[in-house]
Structure formats: C-alpha cells, structure tokens
Design an enzyme around this catalytic site. Structure first.
Site, mmCIF file in Angstrom:
data_model
loop_
_atom_site.group_PDB
_atom_site.id
_atom_site.type_symbol
_atom_site.label_atom_id
_atom_site.label_comp_id
_atom_site.label_asym_id
_atom_site.label_seq_id
_atom_site.Cartn_x
_atom_site.Cartn_y
_atom_site.Cartn_z
ATOM 1 C CG ASP A 159 49.117 38.627 45.750
ATOM 2 O OD1 ASP A 159 47.867 39.382 44.904
ATOM 3 O OD2 ASP A 159 48.602 37.405 46.129
ATOM 4 C CE LYS A 160 43.455 42.829 48.639
ATOM 5 N NZ LYS A 160 42.618 42.164 49.514
ATOM 6 C CG PHE A 200 36.158 34.752 37.718
ATOM 7 C CD1 PHE A 200 35.355 35.909 38.456
ATOM 8 C CD2 PHE A 200 37.466 34.346 38.192
ATOM 9 C CE1 PHE A 200 36.357 37.127 38.506
ATOM 10 C CE2 PHE A 200 38.134 35.755 38.487
ATOM 11 C CZ PHE A 200 38.105 37.126 38.445
ATOM 12 C CB THR A 249 45.600 43.551 44.984
ATOM 13 O OG1 THR A 249 44.451 43.225 45.703
ATOM 14 C CG2 THR A 249 45.783 45.326 44.755
ATOM 15 N NE ARG A 268 38.178 45.991 40.087
ATOM 16 C CZ ARG A 268 37.998 45.519 41.563
ATOM 17 N NH1 ARG A 268 38.280 44.042 42.060
ATOM 18 N NH2 ARG A 268 36.935 45.975 42.027
#
Length: 1075
Positions: free
Chosen positions: A392-393, A510, A646, A734
């Site tokens: 992951d970033k 969200f 990411t 994305r």
C-alpha cells in the site's frame, strides 16, 4: 418485488423493547463461549483432531501392530511411548490455550450490567442479559452486547465510542439516537419506552446494520424510523466522553457481530512445509520398497532354512499368514524412517524464530512504543523466500500525516510561492471577501466532513475518521474558517469575530465505490439549502453542470500530482426546497429497506450530486517515511519485485514511486500505462506492452488504473498475468480493496512467494490473501496489524524482517527438517543392515528402551539449539541482500539437497555396522554389547554432525550438545541396572573397556572425515558468497569489502542468477508467441 419483500420478511429478527415476550424470538442469553472443548468433549474431540493428520494415523497403525506379539521385534513402548508423549504435549498445549479462553469468557460473562426489568433498573451479570432487554451504560463501560441506542445523556442524543476492539482504530466515533429527541430526553421515559426493532439475522458485518424501529403506538410505515450502524454500540467497544447511554440488546452472546466475526484465521502453510511433505512421501515410498524387498528375502531364506534348522520349525498356518510375518516385522523396524517427533520439532523451532522477532530491539520503534509482533508462528521461513512485495502507499510508504499544501480556484494556484497554502498572502487577501470563490472553497472544507471539534481546557482539537479530513479542517481553521462546534444537527463555523450556523440535513458518506462524500446543509441566516461535495476528479468532473470549465483545474491537478501530492476536487450547488423534499422522500424509502440498503442509498445520493459548480481543487502532502528509499533499494538487490497499490490518481502514485525508488526517475525510464475504456482497447494496449517487454524489461514500470484493471482481469487475464510476470515494478492506482486481493492472487499464480504490506482496514483482504501478510501499526488503526502474520511500526523495519529473520529462519528450517529425518534414517539403516547378520528375520538390534529415548531424549536438544546458530553477522547479511537468493530459489531444502542427507545417513550407517561388526560380532562379544556400541556410535555421530554444521556457538549450544551426550550415558547407566532395559549391567562394563572408546573414536573419524574434507575444499577452493563473507568476518576485516575482494566469484554468482532469469524470460516470451 414480491419475492424480495418475502425474503425481507423471513430474513429478519423482531425484537420488542422492555418486555420479556419477544415476537418470533426466544430469550437468547448473552453468555459468551469461545472455548473449543468442554470437560466431556475434550478427550474425544482433541483425539479426533490429532489423528486426522496422516502422520499420526500412520504411527497409530504402527503402534497397534506392535501389540501383536508374533510380529513385533521390539517392545510396543518404542512407538507407544513417543506417540503418547507427542499426543500429551499437543493435548496439554490445546488444553492450556482453551483454559485461557475459558478464563476470559468467565471474566466477560460475570461483569455487572444494569438492565431494565419490570420497570426497574436492576444489576445482573453480563451473561444474563437477553435480547430485548434495555441495557444501561456509564462512561468508560465496556459494551456487553450489540445494542441499539435509545437514549443518551446528551440532549441531542449523541455519544462517543472507542471501537479499537473491532477495527483497531483509536479515534473516537460518534453514535447517535435515531428516535425522536422528545422520546429520549429523560431517564424516566427511557425506563418505560416501548416499541419493536426489525433487524437482520445475526451476521459478522461490523460496518452495516440495516434495521427499522417501529413505535408501539403505530404500526404504519409513517411510524418507521430507519436504523444504521451509526445508531448502535457493538460488543467490546467502550463508551467515552458520555455520562450515560441506554439501548436495547439485539444481538447477544456468540451472535454479536464481534462473536460472528471471530472465525478461523485463513490457514497459511509455508513453502517448506510442502517440500517436507514431498520428502516424507518419498521416504514412505522407499520404506515400502525396503519392506517388500527385505520381507520377500526373509521369507525365501526362511523357507530354505526351516527344514535344516530345527528352531525355525513352527506350526504352519495359512500361506498368506506365513509370508506376512517377516514383512510386517520389517515394516515395524523401518517405521522410524519418518521421525514421530518431526512435526513437534518443527513447531518448536518455528515458535523460537517467532519469539526472536518479538524480542528484536532493532525492530522496536521508540517513537510509538511499538515492538514487532509475530502472530503466525508457522511461516517465519517464508519471509526469507519472498520474491514479490505488494505494498500500500498511504501510511505504509508515507507517514499518513496530511498537510494541505496547495489549492487552486478557477485556474489560479495558491501555495506555489510559499510552499504552504496557509501562509500564502494572495489567498488570505482573497479570503477577505466573503463572497469570493476562494472563501466558498475554504468554507466547503470546513463544512463538508464528519469531524467532531472537542474543546478541553481552552484547547480545541478535532476527532477525525481520516487524516485527510484533519488536514482540511485544520487548514481551514488557520485560514479563519474554524469548525467551532457540532451540536447535533447544527454546525458552527467561526469566521473571525462572527460565526455562521448551518443545519446539517444529510451526510452522504464516502465509500471506495462512490469515491466522494457530500453534505446538505441549510444556512441559518438565509435559509437556503446548499450541497457541498468533495472527491476524486474522475467522479466529480462528470457531475459538473454543463459548460463548466475544467481544463485549468485539470492542469493544476496534474501538476500537483507530478509533485507527489494527493489531490481532491471540491464542488457545490444550491438546492431547491421542492427538489430536496422529493429527493428526501426517495432517500427515506432507500434507508428503510432491509436488503441492499447501501446500494439503494448510493443510487439515490447520486441523483442529488449533479449539476455541480466547481469550487476548486486541493493538494495534500503526505511525506515519505524515513528510510523507505533505502529499504526498497536493499530489497531490490535481493531480487525482490515491487507492486504498489494505492487509491490515489496515477500522477501522484508515479511521483511517490519515483521518490521512494520504486520507479526510475531518469529520462531513460519508461512508464508503460495500460489504456482503454473497452475490452478491445485494453486488450490492444496489453499486447503492445507485452511486445515491448519481450524486447527489454529494464527501466520500465507498468501503470494500471482501477477501471482498466477490472477489464484486464475479466477479459484478458492471461496477457495481464504475463505482463505482471515480466515487469520488476508495477503501479496500480485507484485500486479498490477487492482489487488488491485479486492482484495478490494473480501473482501467487506465478508460483512465487508473495508478501503484502499495508496499514489500513482496506488492506486486510490483500494481507490475508498473500503468503505472508505484514501490517503496519499506523494512524489508520490496528486492524491491518491484527489481521497480519507479522506487524511492524514502520516500513523501514521490513528490510531486517526479511533479510535477517527471514533468511535465518529459512536456513534453520532447512537444516532442522533434513537433519531430523537424517538421524532417524541413520538408525533405521543400521537396523536394516543388521538383518543380514540375523538371517533377514526382522529382528531388532537395539533394545526397546534405547529406541524409545532416541528421538525424544538422546538427540532432540542439539537440533533445537540449532536455532541459535548464525552463519553470518546480521550487519553482513543486511549489507549483502544478494545472500537471499539461496532461500528464494529453495536451494537448501529440496529433493537434491535431501539426497545428500540420505546418502550421508546411509554412509554413516555403513560405518557404524561395519566397524562395530569387526570389533564385536566377529570377536564373539555379546549381542547386547554390540548393540549398545552401535547405538552409542549413532548418538555420537548425529550429535557431532550438528556441531560440524554449526557456525557460531553459544553457551546454550554447548550445553545442548555435550549435555545431551552426558545425559545419554547417565540415563543408560541408570537403566542398565534393571532387567527391563535390555542392557542389564552392560553399560558399566563397556565404559571401562578401551575397545569401546577406540571404536567410538574410529567411527566418528570415519563418518565425519569426508564431511570435514568436503567443507574445507569448498570453503577455500570453491567458496560461495556466504563462505567468502564468513572468511572475511573471521579475519576481522570489513565485510563491506567482500564484494570487491571476491571479484570474479561474486560476478559469477550474480551472472548465474541473471542468466537463469533471462532464460525464464525467454521461455515465457516463446510461450506467449505460440499463443
């Protein structure tokens, strides 16, 4: 529609409040039971579990056969003793673990809880709470079951809860009462409140609760109140910053969401386990061959000799019976080829490796007071075999400390000159006009969020669910738009000496699917309705009003992303009262649905999020963690490939990849981006990229976006997998959580070991899918760390975890597994060779007592102490990550390496039999003396093999090695004083016989001489890289100079590996060309 309505009616629970008569629902108690066993079920259930394993079944059959006096060559204790010992050890461990769970359950069940009974509040034990009871909690109380909020001390019906036990997040979350405020205003009304709740059947989804509250006074749809997860308190959470709350119990005991989610963690097996299984399978096949050959030979010899030797005559039975006796004897004799203690030994050494990780102070982070933790003790050696890392970033490579650095309004950029938007004088001048576009943007940042401001001792702080929102609200406050309070549905934004009040009508949350959030507010001063929306550019731009200019904002977004900043777009629009009223009706219908509520509400939300006016864009800085580029560079030298996954836009992801060294930053480096919006276009793009990679894979990075990834996985899975196999670096932007897990599955299909590392709840699927999951204890909570096999505080600790602990674990596992089988083979081969001295009758050379203690007592400690061995210093291993190649390519544990151990066992058995027969059998000595001499020679040889293979000695290893030999003689001397030992008064007599001492010395020299000579030759004339570094360490020179001094040798090693990689690449290219 009728079918769906029917399914909703069936799949629900109806809970009545403040009554002991729940409709369609029995009085389910809140007793928690997480134990596996009871006193009655422990023995049968544990026995079934243990004997479900093939090896335990095999040894049980051997033990049962040994109860047949006619065929057993040894006392049944030789198998029953170790089998029962291993069974007892495992059972005691299981019982101890279950006892701990029982104690925790008892503590939870006996906690005091206040509930309402017959209109009165009474204290009961937590286990006596039933579905439908109204539960009362005070501040800092632990929630005993899943409850729906009915009332709180807050007049507006709000409370705060810590959900760390559920998701690992330490930030407080807001929960609120959905019932009308006038009904929950006082304790007196709460005691007598009635009604019913229609909710789903118990499930483990901690993020959803689609239910309805139906007041007792009315049963029409107009009286329905929708309930969501925001209206619940879940078991094991803690009430904070709220004097009291009350709620109705809807799920109790093991039916709570936490109880339902306590499923078994996905079982992960190390790559070495598969190799060991193949080795034991090969040994079993060899054992059957030995039994068949020796049994047939024994039967033939018996038939030839029985008429000439009177003691071979015995009553004849069925022919099949006569010919099965000797083969069965050899089966029992050769059963020790597969050591019964192998699994226990491997479990113990792996547990020791895992404790070394826990105890490593160099993996301890003093800033956060976080040590490393090994949750899975079964796969430490897989760390040393990792070939792909999927990372992951945000929060993993970066600090996850967000700062709003830049913003843009109508093409004008702010924060460019000062590097910080907060200190930009041009922006501050623009904000002096309340009607300016800049002021509208900053106001949107202050309003469009779920942040809760907290004022303590004159200091304001913010409780946030994400670091992005904290960055927005903090920057807005510094710019003069301070979110001062959130009181129920009222937001207060301080604007200098004035303040603006907003009534919060709707919050559209969200989600990874929506990629945006919105709020609908009413300005108290003007009464106008306003919709504020923020999210990713690809989801906001299509929702802008017709004719909205986006080119200048898109250019700013691209520029921000090139600098590695996280971007977001903000928009707004006015909403008519009639439009809102119609839309609110549709939203109400969606929210009262018991099935697919999230999908329906998202669909309705999108109806309002249209015709938006673009306010501007923002850029947030998330700095790289310390040591990330250096860590990646080290792991790259070890031959490890990196895939970064990411949720950011592609430009931001590329810049972060370049900054941390994942992607090259030079002009020669090429980013290969998969493009297209249809399966045909994506397929063409993949084929073009595949043809480029066939020519050269160096200095090329693959870039794939989320929607393209879906098309590639669905329609072009083979071509996509071929590309992923060829590239050294890939960036997936994305990417949704499920896509991360799908990518791990794709890479696992290459037949390589994968490691996934992340810090958030959206990384859990990826972490659990990978062969090795590593969680970072970050600012997004502990859920990833709790779900992972290993957890660390910072990304930079990953290098030591893999290079040092992973490599040492693999080396130890490779030795311990093969050595454990070797020492059993050596003893078994001695038994088989003795058959040629006993007429191939299947007679045992060794007494039953010696066979019983061989694996359990006489040879167990040295191999366990081998976990302390280190062939090279940690600093040397870290400086030369190329040493990982032996582990990555499984060079030290394979059929080829085991063949050497097999040959070594055969040679050592030959040396023991031949020399012992010359010293005892041919001189007329007793069988007991010869047997004890041969057995003690086996103990000496296998013990000295551990000493020869050990590179570094500690006091514990010396005690284990030489203490084992002394213990062997001590126990043998004690046992020889009893007739049952099979060596009555033999040990004392032999120890004072010079012939015995000379024989032991001679056997050790003959057995170990070839090993020492071979090691000497390889070390000085054909050294490996590790040999060269070890030599330099012993000479006390700088190991860092080893590469320069080793010259040709080292180049040859790397060249071999490079050529192998090139051959693999060419093979793949030819295969794809054929397709």
């Amino acid at each position: 529609m009728a079918d769906r309505a029917a399914s909703e009616v069936v799949a629900k629970r109806c809970v009545t409040i403040n009554t002991s008569k729940n409709v369609n629902q029995p009085r389910l108690r809140n007793k928690v039971a997480n134990t596996k066993y009871t006193l009655l079920t422990f023995l049968p259930k544990n026995s079934m579990e243990q004997f479900s394993r093939f090896m335990n079944k095999y040894f049980l059959i051997i033990a049962v056969l040994q109860l047949w006096p006619l065929i057993t060559p040894v006392n049944p204790l030789t198998t029953w003793g170790p089998l029962l010992f291993i069974f007892a050890v495992t059972s005691i461990k299981e019982a101890w673990d279950d006892l701990g769970r029982w104690k925790m359950d008892k503590e939870a069940n006996q906690k005091r809880v206040w509930i309402t009974r017959d209109g009165q509040r009474v204290p009961v034990m937590a286990q006596d709470v039933c579905v439908g009871d109204v539960v009362w909690l005070q501040e800092d109380d632990e929630v005993p079951c899943d409850i729906v909020l009915l009332g709180t001390a807050d007049p507006l019906g709000h409370c705060y809860v810590q959900t760390a036990a559920l998701d690992g997040e330490t930030n407080l979350k807001t929960r609120y009462v959905a019932l009308p405020t006038e009904e929950t205003a006082s304790i007196e009304k709460m005691v007598h409140i009635t009604g019913s709740i229609e909710c789903p059947l118990p499930n483990k989804d901690v993020s959803r609760f689609d239910a309805l509250f139906r007041p007792a006074a009315g049963s029409t749809d107009d009286g329905l109140v929708p309930l969501s997860i925001e209206n619940t308190l879940l078991q094991s959470c803690y009430l904070k910053n709220t004097a009291w709350v009350c709620g109705v119990a809807v799920y109790t005991g093991n039916e709570t969401k936490l109880g339902m989610s306590r499923g078994a963690t996905p079982v992960k097996l190390a790559a070495t386990d598969a190799v060991i299984d193949r080795l034991t399978g090969a040994i079993f096949a060899f054992q059957i061959l030995v039994v068949a050959v020796m049994g047939a030979s024994g039967d033939v010899l018996k038939e030839r000799q029985r008429h000439r030797l009177w003691y071979l005559e015995y009553p004849r039975r069925e022919r099949w019976f006569d010919f099965s006796v000797i083969p069965l004897r050899f089966e029992l004799l050769s059963s020790i080829m597969i050591p019964i203690s192998l699994k226990v030994t491997m479990d113990l050494v792996k547990a020791a490796y895992s404790k070394f990780i826990d105890w490593d102070l160099q993996l301890y982070d003093a800033d956060t007071d976080t040590p490393a933790r090994a949750s899975n003790t079964g796969i430490p050696e897989d760390l040393g075999q990792v070939q792909y890392i999927l990372t992951d970033k945000t929060g993993t490579l970066t600090e996850n400390v967000m700062l709003l650095k830049k913003c843009g309004v109508r093409g004008r950029a702010y924060g460019e000159t000062t590097g910080d938007v907060v200190t930009d004088p041009d922006l501050r001048r623009a904000l002096e006009r309340a009607d300016s576009a800049e002021a509208q943007l900053v106001l949107a940042l202050a309003v469009c969020n779920t942040v809760v401001p907290v004022q303590k001792r004159g200091v304001r702080s913010f409780k946030v669910a994400s670091q992005d929102e904290l960055a927005f609200v903090s920057a807005a406050a510094e710019l003069g738009f301070t979110l001062a309070s959130r009181e129920g549905q009222t937001l207060v934004v301080a604007l200098g000496e004035e303040s603006a009040r907003f009534e919060l009508l709707e919050t559209l949350e969200f989600s990874p699917e929506r990629k945006r959030m919105s709020v609908v507010v009413r300005e108290r001063a003007s009464g106008r309705l306003k919709l504020y929306t923020k999210g990713a550019d690809e989801t906001i731009f299509p929702r802008l009003r017709t004719g909205e200019e986006t080119a200048s904002t898109a250019a700013l977004l691209e520029d921000y992303a090139r600098h590695g900043l996280r971007t977001m777009v903000v928009a707004a629009r006015s909403v008519d009262e009639d439009e809102y009223a119609e839309w609110a009706g549709k939203m109400r219908e969606a929210r009262v649905a018991l099935q697919d509520r999230d999908e329906r509400t998202a669909e309705v939300a999108s109806l309002l999020e249209t015709r938006l006016e673009l306010l501007g864009c923002t850029a947030i800085e998330d700095k790289l963690q310390e040591g990330v580029p250096e860590t990646i560079a080290l792991l790259r030298r070890a031959g490890i490939r990196f895939f970064m996954l990411t949720g950011d836009r592609h430009s931001t992801a590329v810049q972060i990849a370049k900054a941390c060294g994942l992607a090259g930053s030079g002009s020669a480096h090429q980013i290969l981006r998969v493009q297209g919006t249809s399966p045909h276009e994506v397929g063409d793009s993949l084929l073009r990229i595949l043809s480029l990679l066939k020519e050269n894979t160096r200095d090329r990075t693959l870039l794939v976006e989320g929607w393209v990834l879906d098309i590639a996985l669905q329609h072009h899975a083979d071509a996509f997998a071929d590309i992923c196999r060829l590239v050294r670096t890939a960036i997936f932007c994305r990417a949704a959580p499920i896509q991360k897990a799908q990518l791990v599955a794709v890479v696992k299909g290459f037949g390589v070991r994968t490691l996934a590392i992340g810090d958030g709840a959206n990384d859990v699927r990826m972490i659990q899918e990978a062969h090795v999951g590593v969680g970072i204890s970050g600012r997004e909570g502990l859920q990833a760390a709790r779900s992972a096999d290993y957890s660390i505080a910072k990304f930079r600790y990953l290098a030591r975890l893999i290079l040092v602990h992973g490599r040492h674990s693999y080396l130890c596992t490779a030795f311990v597994a093969q050595y454990s089988i070797y020492k059993s083979l050596a003893l078994c081969f001695v038994q088989i060779m003795f058959a040629f001295f006993s007429g191939v009758a299947g007679t045992s050379l060794f007494n039953s007592f010696s066979l019983t203690t061989y694996n359990v007592l006489d040879t167990s400690l040295p191999v366990l102490a081998y976990v302390l061995n280190r062939d090279l210093a940690d600093v040397t291993v870290t400086q030369h990550p190329e040493l990982m190649q032996d582990a990555q390519q499984s060079r030290l544990l394979s059929i080829e390496t085991f063949t050497h151990w097999f040959a070594r066992a055969l040679f050592h058995a030959c040396a023991v039999v031949m020399l012992t027969s010359g010293a005892y059998f041919l001189t007329g000595a007793s069988l007991e003396e010869a047997a004890l001499a041969a057995f003690s020679a086996c103990v000496w040889v296998v013990t000295l093999v551990v000493a020869v293979e050990t590179h570094s000695f500690t006091a514990y290893q010396h005690v284990a090695l030489w203490g084992t030999v002394l213990t062997f003689y001590g126990v043998s001397l004690f046992a020889s004083g009893y007739l049952w030992s099979g060596m009555y008064r033999v040990v004392g007599r032999m120890l004072f016989n010079p012939r015995y001492g000379l024989l032991q010395l001679l056997i050790c020299v003959v057995s170990l001489g070839p090993i020492l000579v071979t090691k000497y030759y390889r070390f000085f004339y054909h050294p490996s890289l590790s040999d060269k570094l070890l030599q330099l360490e012993k000479e006390r020179t700088d190991p860092a100079d080893a590469l320069a001094e080793s010259g040709t040798m080292y180049s040859r090693l790397l060249g071999t590996s490079a050529s192998q990689n090139e051959l693999s690449r060419q093979r793949l290219i030819s295969e794809t060309e054929q397709l």
